[in-house]
Design a protein around this motif. Structure first.
Motif, PDB file in Angstrom:
ATOM      1  N   GLU A 111     -77.937 -22.962  63.457  1.00 41.45           N
ATOM      2  CA  GLU A 111     -79.605 -21.860  64.233  1.00 41.45           C
ATOM      3  C   GLU A 111     -80.803 -22.605  64.845  1.00 41.45           C
ATOM      4  O   GLU A 111     -81.184 -24.216  64.385  1.00 41.45           O
ATOM      5  N   SER A 112     -80.715 -22.709  65.745  1.00 39.16           N
ATOM      6  CA  SER A 112     -81.805 -23.345  66.525  1.00 39.16           C
ATOM      7  C   SER A 112     -82.520 -21.908  67.238  1.00 39.16           C
ATOM      8  O   SER A 112     -82.922 -21.073  67.736  1.00 39.16           O
ATOM      9  N   GLU A 113     -83.728 -22.794  67.977  1.00 41.98           N
ATOM     10  CA  GLU A 113     -85.135 -21.833  68.304  1.00 41.98           C
ATOM     11  C   GLU A 113     -84.928 -22.615  70.012  1.00 41.98           C
ATOM     12  O   GLU A 113     -85.117 -23.680  69.965  1.00 41.98           O
ATOM     13  N   TRP A 114     -85.021 -22.005  71.151  1.00 41.35           N
ATOM     14  CA  TRP A 114     -85.625 -21.806  72.211  1.00 41.35           C
ATOM     15  C   TRP A 114     -86.080 -21.749  72.911  1.00 41.35           C
ATOM     16  O   TRP A 114     -87.327 -20.755  72.352  1.00 41.35           O
ATOM     17  N   SER A 115     -87.362 -23.253  73.111  1.00 43.08           N
ATOM     18  CA  SER A 115     -88.436 -22.631  73.791  1.00 43.08           C
ATOM     19  C   SER A 115     -88.486 -22.897  75.491  1.00 43.08           C
ATOM     20  O   SER A 115     -87.810 -23.850  76.418  1.00 43.08           O
ATOM     21  N   GLY A 116     -89.039 -22.760  76.308  1.00 38.90           N
ATOM     22  CA  GLY A 116     -89.513 -22.693  78.202  1.00 38.90           C
ATOM     23  C   GLY A 116     -89.789 -21.540  78.839  1.00 38.90           C
ATOM     24  O   GLY A 116     -90.860 -20.730  78.152  1.00 38.90           O
ATOM     25  N   THR A 117     -89.776 -21.243  79.794  1.00 42.57           N
ATOM     26  CA  THR A 117     -90.027 -20.581  80.652  1.00 42.57           C
ATOM     27  C   THR A 117     -88.888 -19.376  81.420  1.00 42.57           C
ATOM     28  O   THR A 117     -87.891 -19.884  81.467  1.00 42.57           O
ATOM     29  N   GLY A 152     -85.710 -25.573  79.644  1.00 42.92           N
ATOM     30  CA  GLY A 152     -85.537 -25.915  77.620  1.00 42.92           C
ATOM     31  C   GLY A 152     -85.525 -26.514  77.154  1.00 42.92           C
ATOM     32  O   GLY A 152     -85.440 -28.014  77.403  1.00 42.92           O
ATOM     33  N   LYS A 153     -85.916 -26.099  75.762  1.00 45.05           N
ATOM     34  CA  LYS A 153     -85.742 -27.191  74.792  1.00 45.05           C
ATOM     35  C   LYS A 153     -85.188 -26.464  73.659  1.00 45.05           C
ATOM     36  O   LYS A 153     -86.016 -25.495  73.491  1.00 45.05           O
ATOM     37  N   VAL A 154     -84.155 -26.899  73.296  1.00 46.78           N
ATOM     38  CA  VAL A 154     -83.279 -26.000  71.567  1.00 46.78           C
ATOM     39  C   VAL A 154     -84.370 -27.496  70.604  1.00 46.78           C
ATOM     40  O   VAL A 154     -83.773 -28.499  70.756  1.00 46.78           O
ATOM     41  N   ARG A 155     -84.602 -26.566  69.435  1.00 50.03           N
ATOM     42  CA  ARG A 155     -85.038 -27.023  68.616  1.00 50.03           C
ATOM     43  C   ARG A 155     -83.895 -26.148  67.444  1.00 50.03           C
ATOM     44  O   ARG A 155     -83.953 -25.701  66.897  1.00 50.03           O
ATOM     45  N   THR A 156     -82.953 -27.767  66.916  1.00 48.78           N
ATOM     46  CA  THR A 156     -82.456 -26.994  65.996  1.00 48.78           C
ATOM     47  C   THR A 156     -82.840 -26.556  64.226  1.00 48.78           C
ATOM     48  O   THR A 156     -83.723 -28.223  63.992  1.00 48.78           O
ATOM     49  N   LEU A 157     -82.724 -25.603  63.686  1.00 45.04           N
ATOM     50  CA  LEU A 157     -83.695 -25.464  62.677  1.00 45.04           C
ATOM     51  C   LEU A 157     -82.868 -25.602  61.446  1.00 45.04           C
ATOM     52  O   LEU A 157     -83.524 -25.714  60.533  1.00 45.04           O
TER      53      LEU A 157
END
Length: 140
Positions: free
Chosen positions: A84-90, A67-72
């Motif tokens: 507000e963030s976006e999570w991406s991973g598997t 998981g990686k969290v990118r702050t928007l």
């Protein structure tokens, strides 16, 4: 005494960093002893105290990986922030009750975080884009 934006950023970034490394004890160490931990829609409802939050993180880290969290965007108030963030991973497990089957996953999150005067997280409310998760992890 009010925390600065930098102090709040440092604590929430530390919290997210522990999450990215699946470090349950590290995540729990960022929470105050009287924390209210509320993942909106989670079956237990809000929990109180780090020990009560532990099962959520154990489950989360089994269900989601890399998981990686990118702050928007972040908004600030006196001893609180909205992130507000976006999570991406598997998704190798069963995130939020859905079969992940190791598929890639990306979704938005909204955190409302209140801080204790010590700088620890006193309240964490989390909303996630379940519709996006359901679209990416269709159940057949």
């Amino acid at each position: 005494m009010a925390l600065t934006r930098a102090q709040m950023d440092a604590k929430i970034d530390e919290h997210f960093g522990f999450e990215a490394n699946d470090n349950v004890d590290g995540v729990l160490a960022t929470l105050s002893p009287d924390v209210v931990h509320d993942i909106v829609g989670w079956p237990t409802g809000p929990t109180r105290g780090p020990d009560a939050a532990r099962p959520f993180y154990v489950s989360l880290f089994a269900d989601l990986q890399d998981g990686k969290v990118r702050t928007l965007k972040r908004l600030y108030g006196e001893n609180f922030l909205v992130d507000e963030s976006e999570w991406s991973g598997t998704a190798p497990g069963r995130p939020f009750g859905l079969e992940g089957k190791g598929r890639p996953l990306k979704f938005r999150l909204l955190h409302i975080v209140e801080f204790a005067p010590t700088g620890d997280i006193r309240r964490e409310n989390v909303w996630l884009d379940l519709a996006a998760i359901q679209r990416q992890l269709p159940q057949v």
